[in-house]
Design a protein around this motif. Structure first.
Motif, short mmCIF file in Angstrom:
data_model
loop_
_atom_site.label_atom_id
_atom_site.label_comp_id
_atom_site.label_asym_id
_atom_site.label_seq_id
_atom_site.Cartn_x
_atom_site.Cartn_y
_atom_site.Cartn_z
N ARG A 134 0.80 -1.23 0.00
CA ARG A 134 0.00 0.00 0.00
C ARG A 134 0.83 1.27 0.00
NH1 ARG A 134 -1.61 4.03 -0.57
NH2 ARG A 134 -3.55 5.09 0.03
N THR A 135 1.90 1.35 0.78
CA THR A 135 2.62 2.61 0.94
C THR A 135 3.82 2.70 0.00
OG1 THR A 135 4.12 1.77 2.65
CG2 THR A 135 1.98 2.60 3.38
N SER A 136 4.28 3.93 -0.23
CA SER A 136 5.40 4.13 -1.15
C SER A 136 6.68 3.47 -0.63
CB SER A 136 5.63 5.63 -1.40
OG SER A 136 5.86 6.32 -0.18
N ARG A 137 6.91 3.51 0.66
CA ARG A 137 8.11 2.86 1.21
C ARG A 137 8.05 1.34 1.02
NH1 ARG A 137 10.09 5.68 6.89
NH2 ARG A 137 10.32 7.81 6.06
N ALA A 138 6.88 0.77 1.28
CA ALA A 138 6.73 -0.68 1.11
C ALA A 138 6.84 -1.05 -0.36
CB ALA A 138 5.39 -1.14 1.69
N GLN A 139 6.33 -0.21 -1.23
CA GLN A 139 6.44 -0.48 -2.67
C GLN A 139 7.89 -0.41 -3.12
OE1 GLN A 139 3.80 2.42 -4.39
NE2 GLN A 139 1.94 1.31 -3.76
N ALA A 140 8.65 0.54 -2.57
CA ALA A 140 10.07 0.65 -2.91
C ALA A 140 10.84 -0.59 -2.48
CB ALA A 140 10.67 1.90 -2.27
N ALA A 141 10.48 -1.14 -1.32
CA ALA A 141 11.14 -2.34 -0.84
C ALA A 141 10.71 -3.57 -1.64
CB ALA A 141 10.83 -2.55 0.64
N HIS A 142 9.49 -3.55 -2.15
CA HIS A 142 8.94 -4.68 -2.89
C HIS A 142 9.48 -4.75 -4.32
CE1 HIS A 142 5.94 -7.63 -4.20
NE2 HIS A 142 5.66 -6.83 -5.21
N ALA A 143 9.67 -3.62 -4.95
CA ALA A 143 10.11 -3.59 -6.34
C ALA A 143 11.58 -3.99 -6.46
CB ALA A 143 9.90 -2.19 -6.93
N ARG A 144 11.95 -4.53 -7.63
CA ARG A 144 13.36 -4.84 -7.90
C ARG A 144 14.04 -3.55 -8.37
NH1 ARG A 144 15.99 -6.40 -12.58
NH2 ARG A 144 13.99 -6.61 -13.67
N ARG A 145 15.08 -3.14 -7.63
CA ARG A 145 15.73 -1.87 -7.95
C ARG A 145 16.53 -1.99 -9.25
NH1 ARG A 145 18.26 2.15 -3.41
NH2 ARG A 145 19.05 3.77 -4.81
N ILE A 146 16.43 -0.97 -10.09
CA ILE A 146 17.15 -0.97 -11.37
C ILE A 146 17.79 0.40 -11.60
CG2 ILE A 146 15.72 -2.74 -12.48
CD1 ILE A 146 14.14 -0.49 -13.83
N ALA A 147 18.78 0.42 -12.50
CA ALA A 147 19.45 1.68 -12.83
C ALA A 147 18.50 2.59 -13.62
CB ALA A 147 20.70 1.40 -13.66
N LYS A 148 18.71 3.87 -13.50
CA LYS A 148 17.86 4.82 -14.24
C LYS A 148 17.95 4.58 -15.75
CE LYS A 148 17.84 8.57 -10.82
NZ LYS A 148 18.20 9.97 -10.54
#
Length: 209
Positions: A134-148
Motif C-alpha cells: 500500500r505505501t510508497s516505502r513498502a512499494q520501494a522495498a517490494h520492487a526490484r531496484r534498477i538503474a535509471k
C-alpha cells in the motif's frame, strides 16, 4: 642350310618371343598400390571400435546430454514467454493509471476516483494482476531496484530525502534527459503527467530480471 639363313631365322624367333611377352604383360590386370583402400577401412574400423569401447557410463552420459538439450530449450522458451507476459501486464497497469488522469488527490485514497501517490500505483497494478503493497516505502522495498538507464515505461520511480522514500510515481519516458512520469502530486492537485523536479529518486520494476 646356309649360315645366313639360320641367323635370320634365329633373329625372327627372338623378335617374335619379345612381342609375345609384351602383349602378355599388357593384358595382365593392374595391381592396386600397397595400402590403397586400407586407410578407409582402418578409419571405419577405428570409429566402430571407439564406439564399442566406450564405457556404459560414457554412453549413458552422452544419451542424457542429448535428452537435456531439448529440455533446456523448452525451459528457456518458457522463461521468455513468462517475461513477455509480465511485460504486458506492466504496460496494462500503466494504461490503467493513465486513465485516472484528472482524478483528485486524497491522502490515503486508493481509488476508484481519488488517489494518493502510492494508492494510484496499488490501484493500477493490482488490477493488472500484481500484488503491490500500500505505501510508497513498502512499494520501494517490494520492487526490484534498477538503474535509471534501464527504466522502461511502466516501471516505478521512488523519491527520497533525509527521511527515506516519501513519494512514488509511474515512469513513462525520457524527454530531454529528464524523466516524465504519471503521479498523484499532492493536496489540491489531480493525477497528471509531469517531469521529475529532482534527481533524488531511484528506479524500481515489477518486471522479471
Amino acid at each position: 642350310m646356309p649360315t645366313t639363313t639360320r641367323v635370320a631365322r634365329a633373329c625372327a624367333l627372338a623378335l617374335a618371343g619379345l612381342g609375345l611377352a609384351g602383349s602378355t604383360m599388357s593384358a595382365l590386370p593392374a595391381t592396386a598400390a600397397p595400402g590403397a583402400g586400407q586407410s578407409d577401412r582402418t578409419t571405419s574400423t577405428r570409429t566402430t571400435s571407439d564406439d564399442m569401447n566406450r564405457s556404459p557410463q560414457d554412453r549413458s552420459s552422452h544419451d542424457r546430454s542429448a535428452k537435456r538439450t531439448p529440455r533446456k530449450h523448452a525451459r528457456t522458451s518458457a522463461r521468455l514467454s513468462a517475461k513477455r507476459r509480465v511485460d504486458s501486464r506492466v504496460l496494462a497497469a500503466r494504461n490503467i493509471a493513465m486513465r485516472q488522469r484528472g482524478d483528485a488527490y486524497a491522502y490515503g485514497a486508493a481509488g476508484p476516483d481519488r488517489f494518493d501517490c502510492s494508492g494510484l500505483i496499488r490501484y493500477s497494478y493490482s488490477r493488472a494482476g500484481f500484488a503491490v503493497p500500500r505505501t510508497s516505502r513498502a512499494q520501494a522495498a517490494h520492487a526490484r531496484r534498477i538503474a535509471k538507464g534501464s527504466m522502461r515505461s511502466g516501471d516505478l520511480m521512488f523519491f527520497y530525502g533525509g527521511g527515506g522514500v516519501y513519494h512514488a510515481a509511474i515512469f513513462l519516458r525520457w524527454v530531454g534527459g529528464k524523466a516524465q512520469m504519471l503521479h498523484a502530486p499532492g493536496t489540491g492537485q489531480r493525477v497528471r503527467v509531469a517531469t521529475a523536479w529532482t534527481p533524488s529518486w531511484f528506479g524500481g520494476t515489477l518486471r522479471r530480471a
